[in-house]
Design an enzyme around this catalytic site. Structure first.
Site, short mmCIF file in Angstrom:
data_model
loop_
_atom_site.label_atom_id
_atom_site.label_comp_id
_atom_site.label_asym_id
_atom_site.label_seq_id
_atom_site.Cartn_x
_atom_site.Cartn_y
_atom_site.Cartn_z
N GLU A 1 14.89 56.92 -0.87
CA GLU A 1 15.55 55.86 -1.64
C GLU A 1 15.73 56.32 -3.08
OE1 GLU A 1 14.06 51.87 -1.13
OE2 GLU A 1 13.65 52.20 0.97
N HIS B 1 19.73 45.21 -7.68
CA HIS B 1 19.94 46.16 -6.58
C HIS B 1 21.42 46.49 -6.55
CE1 HIS B 1 19.89 48.09 -2.70
NE2 HIS B 1 18.58 48.00 -2.66
N ARG C 1 17.83 52.84 -9.72
CA ARG C 1 18.67 51.66 -9.48
C ARG C 1 19.42 51.19 -10.71
NH1 ARG C 1 14.98 48.31 -5.28
NH2 ARG C 1 15.38 49.82 -3.65
N HIS D 1 17.43 41.44 -8.03
CA HIS D 1 16.61 41.84 -6.88
C HIS D 1 15.11 41.71 -7.14
CE1 HIS D 1 15.77 43.95 -3.19
NE2 HIS D 1 15.15 44.95 -3.80
N ARG E 1 11.52 49.42 -11.52
CA ARG E 1 10.61 49.68 -10.40
C ARG E 1 11.19 50.75 -9.48
NH1 ARG E 1 10.61 47.65 -5.02
NH2 ARG E 1 12.53 46.61 -5.64
C1 SIN Z 1 15.94 48.41 -0.16
O1 SIN Z 1 15.71 48.48 1.03
O2 SIN Z 1 16.91 48.95 -0.70
C2 SIN Z 1 15.03 47.58 -1.03
C3 SIN Z 1 13.70 48.20 -1.12
C4 SIN Z 1 13.05 47.81 -2.43
O3 SIN Z 1 13.57 47.00 -3.17
O4 SIN Z 1 12.00 48.39 -2.73
#
Ligand code: SIN
Length: 498
Positions: free
Chosen positions: A102, A221, A268, A329, A364
Site C-alpha cells: 500500500e 483516501h 496518501r 478517511h 498515517r
Molecule cells: C485501504 O484499504 O486502502 C485502506 C487501508 C487503511 O486505511 O489503512
C-alpha cells in the site's frame, strides 16, 4: 473489543465486569469495514527499521519515535495471536502469509483477508460473545464523560448515556472508562466512514478538558468510488494500486507520472492532493483507476467485495476504468495518550482512531491503524489490570426519562450540511488561511444556533451528533490555523506559508 478480551484474560478469577456500549450494531464501524489489512513485518527481507522509517516518513517526522518502534516491533506477535484466535488471513501458494503493498510502504507488508480484513472484528466479537464477564449493549449513545474532583484529583468516574430506543438517560459509573469511538468522517461531504463516525469520543474529551493532539491532520483516501451522493462512499482499497492498478487523468494520461518517486503508491496525502489538483484544473468530478494490469479474473479473486460493488454499478473492474475521487478517511490526531492508552484524565483511556498515541504523526501510513488498534489495547489492558487493584462499585443511576425526540428540525439538518460544506471547502485537502478563518466563524455561528435547542433538552440524535461534530470541527480548524507550515495531511496553499 480487543482491550476487553485482553483485560478479562489478564483478570483470571477476579470478578471483573466489562460493559461495551455501542450506539449502533458493532458491524457499523470502520474496523469492520476495513479492506486493506494490518501492516506488520512478516518476512526476513523486510525489517522493523524499514517499517519504522516508512511510518515516520509518511508522518512527516511528527510521530513519537518510541511509540513507532514499540508498535512496529509488536506487529508479528499480534498477527500470530490473531491467527491463534481464529482469524483467517490470505496465504500465498507456498503457504506463507500473502502480503499486499500500500501507499508509503517500501515493501509488501500488509496482512489481509481478501479485501475484508474487518474479519478481525468477527473473531473478537465471537470472543466477546462467549466471555461471560463482558456485556455488549448496542444502541446506547454516550453523551458525556462524568468526572469528579478538582485540579490534580479530578478523575473520570463514568459516562452519561442515552438509550436510542427508549430515550432514557442514565449515568453509568465505572472504575475505568475507555473511549474507542473511531473517527469523524461525517465532518466532510465525501467520506469512506460510516454514518456513525461523528467524533463522539474526541468531542466528549474536549468538553471534559482532556488534552487532544495533532487535530489538524485529517487523512483523505485518494480512491473512493465516485458517486453523485454526499455521505459515505465505497472505498477502493489502496491494495488495488498495490496489485498494479494505475491512476489516470480524465484525458487518459498517467496521473502520478513524474509527481513522486513512489508514483501511484506515494503517501496518501501526496496522491490525494494530486487528484484534487487535477479535478480543480479540469473541472471533472473524478479521475480513473485503471485496473487492467490486474485483469478481471485476478481482480474478482483478490478483491471480491470491491468487484461485487463495482459490478453492481455496471462496471467490470479489470476491464472498465473505475471513477474515483478522494474522500475523508482517517483522523490522525485525537485524544492524547501514552503508549498504554492513558489520557491526561485519570481513569480515562482512549484507544484506536479517537486516540493520538504518537504513532501516526502528521499522516498515517496505510494499514498502521489496525496494527495500533491491536497493539496499544493489549498494553493498555496490562497496565489497567494493575490500576484496577481496587475495583470501585459499578453503579447505574437513571437521570431522567426520555429526552429523545424523533423530530429533527430542518434547521439542524441545514446546519449539519453547512458544517460539512465549510469543512470540505476550507479545512479539507488543500487549505488557505482566509478559508480556515471563515470556517471558524461559521462553526461559531452554528454553535450559537444549536445552543437553545440543547438547553431545552428535547434532543434528537442529529442534534447530539451535530454538537459533537462542531466540537471536533473547531478543534481541527483551530489546530490547522495554528500549524506553522504545511506538513503531512495539512497542506496550506498561501504563498507566504511554506
Ligand atoms: C485501504 O484499504 O486502502 C485502506 C487501508 C487503511 O486505511 O489503512
Amino acid at each position: 473489543m480487543s482491550f476487553a478480551t485482553q483485560l478479562v484474560d489478564l483478570a483470571g478469577d477476579r470478578a471483573l465486569r466489562i460493559r461495551i456500549l455501542s450506539k449502533a450494531a458493532v458491524e457499523v464501524s470502520n474496523s469492520f469495514a476495513a479492506q486493506g489489512g494490518v501492516a506488520a513485518v512478516m518476512r526476513p527481507e523486510d525489517s522493523f527499521l524499514q517499517h519504522v522509517k516508512d511510518t515516520i516518513m509518511v508522518g512527516g517526522g511528527r510521530n513519537d519515535p518510541e511509540v513507532v518502534r514499540l508498535v512496529v516491533r509488536e506487529g508479528p506477535k499480534i498477527i500470530r495471536g490473531l491467527i491463534g484466535l481464529g482469524a483467517r488471513f490470505d496465504a500465498d501458494p507456498t503457504g506463507q502469509l500473502a502480503l499486499a503493498r500500500e501507499g508509503g510502504h517500501s515493501a509488501a507488508r500488509v496482512v489481509h483477508h481478501r479485501d475484508h480484513t474487518g474479519e478481525i472484528v468477527r473473531v473478537l466479537r465471537e470472543r466477546v460473545r462467549t466471555t461471560k464477564h463482558i456485556v455488549m449493549v448496542e444502541h446506547e449513545r454516550v453523551i458525556d464523560l462524568l468526572t469528579e474532583g478538582e485540579g490534580a484529583d479530578r478523575q473520570c468516574v463514568g459516562v452519561r448515556t442515552m438509550n436510542l430506543r427508549s430515550g432514557d438517560i442514565t449515568d453509568q459509573f465505572a472504575s475505568l472508562v475507555v473511549l474507542a469511538t473511531g473517527g469523524a468522517g461525517q465532518l466532510y461531504e465525501h467520506t469512506t466512514n460510516p454514518r456513525t463516525a461523528t467524533g463522539d469520543g474526541v468531542a466528549m474529551a474536549i468538553r471534559a478538558g482532556v488534552t487532544v493532539r495533532d487535530m489538524a491532520f485529517v487523512q483523505f483516501h485518494p480512491t473512493a468510488l465516485c458517486t453523485a451522493e454526499h455521505g459515505p462512499c465505497f472505498l477502493i482499497s489502496e491494495a488495488v494500486r498495490g496489485a498494479g492498478a494505475r491512476l489516470r487523468r480524465p484525458d487518459g494520461g498517467l496521473l502520478m507520472k513524474g509527481l513522486h518517486p513512489m508514483g501511484d503508491l506515494a503517501p496518501r496525502n501526496v496522491v490525494a492532493r494530486s487528484i484534487h489538483a487535477e479535478l480543480r484544473r479540469t473541472g471533472a468530478a473524478h479521475v480513473w483507476l485503471d485496473a487492467s494490469p490486474i485483469g478481471t479474473t485476478r481482480f474478482a479473486h483478490e478483491f471480491p467485495a470491491i468487484d461485487a460493488r463495482c459490478r453492481a454499478t455496471g462496471l467490470v473492474p479489470g476491464r472498465d476504468p473505475i471513477p474515483v475521487m478522494p474522500a475523508a478517511h482517517y483522523m490522525c490526531g485525537g485524544v492524547r495518550t501514552d503508549s498504554r492508552g492513558r489520557t491526561t484524565l485519570p481513569r480515562l483511556l482512549a484507544l484506536g482512531e479517537c486516540a493520538s498515541s504518537g504513532l501516526h504523526g502528521a499522516d498515517r501510513l496505510a494499514s498502521n491503524s489496525l496494527l495500533e488498534a491491536l497493539v496499544i489495547p493489549k498494553r493498555a489492558a496490562e497496565a489497567a489490570i494493575n490500576d484496577l487493584a481496587v475495583l470501585g462499585p459499578e453503579a447505574m443511576r437513571p437521570v431522567r426519562e426520555n429526552w429523545l425526540t424523533d423530530r429533527t428540525s430542518s434547521s439542524i439538518i441545514r446546519a449539519s450540511a453547512t458544517l460539512r460544506h465549510v469543512m470540505s471547502m476550507h479545512v479539507g485537502i488543500v487549505r488557505d488561511h482566509e478559508g480556515m478563518e471563515q470556517a471558524l466563524r461559521t462553526i461559531a455561528r452554528l454553535e450559537r444556533s444549536i445552543a437553545p435547542a440543547w438547553a431545552r433538552r428535547r434532543w434528537s440524535l442529529r442534534l447530539i451528533e451535530l454538537r459533537d461534530l462542531l466540537a471536533v470541527a473547531r478543534s481541527i480548524t483551530e489546530a490547522a490555523i495554528a500549524e506553522p507550515k504545511s506538513i503531512g495531511a495539512h497542506f496550506v496553499k498561501d504563498p507566504a506559508y511554506a
